[in-house]
Design a protein around this motif. Sequence first.
Motif, PDB file in Angstrom:
ATOM      1  N   LEU A   1      -3.566   1.097   4.984  1.00  0.00           N
ATOM      2  CA  LEU A   1      -2.709   1.493   5.490  1.00  0.00           C
ATOM      3  C   LEU A   1      -1.661   2.770   4.419  1.00  0.00           C
ATOM      4  N   VAL A   2      -1.435   2.101   3.139  1.00  0.00           N
ATOM      5  CA  VAL A   2      -0.813   1.734   1.845  1.00  0.00           C
ATOM      6  C   VAL A   2      -1.512   1.634   1.128  1.00  0.00           C
ATOM      7  N   LYS A   3      -1.078   2.710  -0.051  1.00  0.00           N
ATOM      8  CA  LYS A   3      -2.127   2.667  -1.161  1.00  0.00           C
ATOM      9  C   LYS A   3      -0.727   3.037  -2.428  1.00  0.00           C
ATOM     10  N   PHE A   4      -0.543   1.646  -2.737  1.00  0.00           N
ATOM     11  CA  PHE A   4       0.207   1.725  -4.970  1.00  0.00           C
ATOM     12  C   PHE A   4      -0.496   2.092  -5.918  1.00  0.00           C
TER      13      PHE A   4
ATOM     14  N   PHE B   1       2.042  -0.846 -10.856  1.00  0.00           N
ATOM     15  CA  PHE B   1       1.777  -1.157 -10.241  1.00  0.00           C
ATOM     16  C   PHE B   1       1.135  -0.617  -9.147  1.00  0.00           C
ATOM     17  N   ASN B   2      -0.292  -1.817  -8.552  1.00  0.00           N
ATOM     18  CA  ASN B   2      -1.183  -1.627  -7.218  1.00  0.00           C
ATOM     19  C   ASN B   2      -1.350  -2.505  -6.495  1.00  0.00           C
ATOM     20  N   LEU B   3      -1.414  -1.800  -5.015  1.00  0.00           N
ATOM     21  CA  LEU B   3      -1.575  -2.896  -3.851  1.00  0.00           C
ATOM     22  C   LEU B   3      -1.555  -2.355  -3.185  1.00  0.00           C
ATOM     23  N   ASP B   4      -2.907  -2.548  -2.051  1.00  0.00           N
ATOM     24  CA  ASP B   4      -2.905  -1.947  -1.434  1.00  0.00           C
ATOM     25  C   ASP B   4      -2.594  -3.137   0.088  1.00  0.00           C
TER      26      ASP B   4
ATOM     27  N   THR C   1      12.856  -2.061  -4.884  1.00  0.00           N
ATOM     28  CA  THR C   1      12.857  -0.518  -6.250  1.00  0.00           C
ATOM     29  C   THR C   1      10.940   0.161  -5.865  1.00  0.00           C
ATOM     30  N   CYS C   2      10.145  -1.423  -5.009  1.00  0.00           N
ATOM     31  CA  CYS C   2       8.838  -0.978  -5.168  1.00  0.00           C
ATOM     32  C   CYS C   2       9.035  -0.528  -2.895  1.00  0.00           C
TER      33      CYS C   2
ATOM     34  N   THR D   1       1.280   7.116  -7.915  1.00  0.00           N
ATOM     35  CA  THR D   1       1.053   7.639  -6.847  1.00  0.00           C
ATOM     36  C   THR D   1       0.829   6.694  -5.997  1.00  0.00           C
ATOM     37  N   ILE D   2       2.063   7.619  -4.637  1.00  0.00           N
ATOM     38  CA  ILE D   2       2.012   6.536  -3.364  1.00  0.00           C
ATOM     39  C   ILE D   2       0.642   7.433  -1.919  1.00  0.00           C
ATOM     40  N   TYR D   3       0.337   6.760  -1.802  1.00  0.00           N
ATOM     41  CA  TYR D   3      -0.570   6.947  -0.260  1.00  0.00           C
ATOM     42  C   TYR D   3      -0.249   5.937   0.931  1.00  0.00           C
ATOM     43  N   LEU D   4      -0.085   7.278   2.261  1.00  0.00           N
ATOM     44  CA  LEU D   4      -0.238   6.453   2.878  1.00  0.00           C
ATOM     45  C   LEU D   4      -0.981   7.452   4.214  1.00  0.00           C
ATOM     46  N   LYS D   5      -1.682   6.397   5.142  1.00  0.00           N
ATOM     47  CA  LYS D   5      -2.646   7.455   5.292  1.00  0.00           C
ATOM     48  C   LYS D   5      -3.431   8.349   4.814  1.00  0.00           C
ATOM     49  N   ASP D   6      -4.497   7.574   3.542  1.00  0.00           N
ATOM     50  CA  ASP D   6      -4.964   8.133   2.804  1.00  0.00           C
ATOM     51  C   ASP D   6      -4.064   9.165   1.956  1.00  0.00           C
TER      52      ASP D   6
END
Length: 362
Positions: A7-10, A27-30, A49-50, A64-69
Amino acid sequence: MSNTEPLVKFENVQKSYDGEILVVKDFNLDVAPGEFVTMLGPSGSGKTTCLMMLAGFEPTTNGTIYLKDKPINNVPPHKRGIGMVFQNYALFPHMTVAENLAFPLEVRKMGKAEREAKVNRALDMVQLGDFGNRRPMQLSGGQQQRVAVARSLVFDPDLVLMDEPLGALDKNLREQMQYEIKHLHESLGLTVVYVTHDQTEALTMSNRIAVFDDGVVLQCSSPEDLYEKPENAFVANFIGENNRLMGNVESIDGDKATVKTDSGDIVIATKVNVNKAGDRATLSLRPERIMVSPSKGKTPNTYSAKVEELIYHGDHIRTRFSVCGHDDFIVKIPNSIDNVTLKEGKQVDIGWMSEDCLALDG
């Protein structure tokens, strides 16, 4: 969006406030749909901050931050469809509880009947169905926090962000609210990203915990793996209570490392992130994994220790030993008939299994 997609991707996110020092570094996180992920770390480690970059209150410097792709770097906060709960509640004092909850729905141009139905449902969710006409100042801290949680859920967001939401509550109320938020997350299938510096809170509530230090995530794992299988000395020391002995690796045999402590004692430990003889090592041992007066031959690591202090904790006796050149070595001994013979100043053997002693970076 299928359930396998986050749903979220950093992705390679960085943040600098002055153009020179990075407070968040690559920072990388799914975050999967329905997951409860906590960002945990000391003050100034970059976790809030994140969260603020995800909410849209802080711009990213890189990445880039993604929400729902979909990338959301340039989407304003009010168009991200994200619920938010702050430590200070941020309720409007001049509005009733119901009006506070209706506000995000009015902003979204929702009709009156639908607004009232959603407000009533949100109040029922947090057991405040009868409190709609009160003002925030007529509520206790815990009730105000419930209203803040209800307001974040009232418009059915895809994602709820919580920034130290229980920090202002007393211990008992904080623990109660931890379980309430956890149960809301489970029953509603919410996706939650939570920020705290309280490790117990993180362990209680989360599916996964990302441990931050100095703008970097040092480990992101389930609560059990963080506690039982820390990947480095910082995580071992930050999560739960931990005894540390320093030394140098003498030899490595498979998954076991033989370490000579700075006091000259030899310890057999499980190798985690030491690689070769001569490496500096931190030995990590949980206080509840240490045996007092183990039967002969039961533990590969057995040492003579002096009882320095006994502190009664009800269900266990917190005992401070002097052992292996370390006079602040903590052992949690279950409060039972067998263990009442310990006295301060007494010399006893203590021991531990090599599986429970981790050889980490020095």
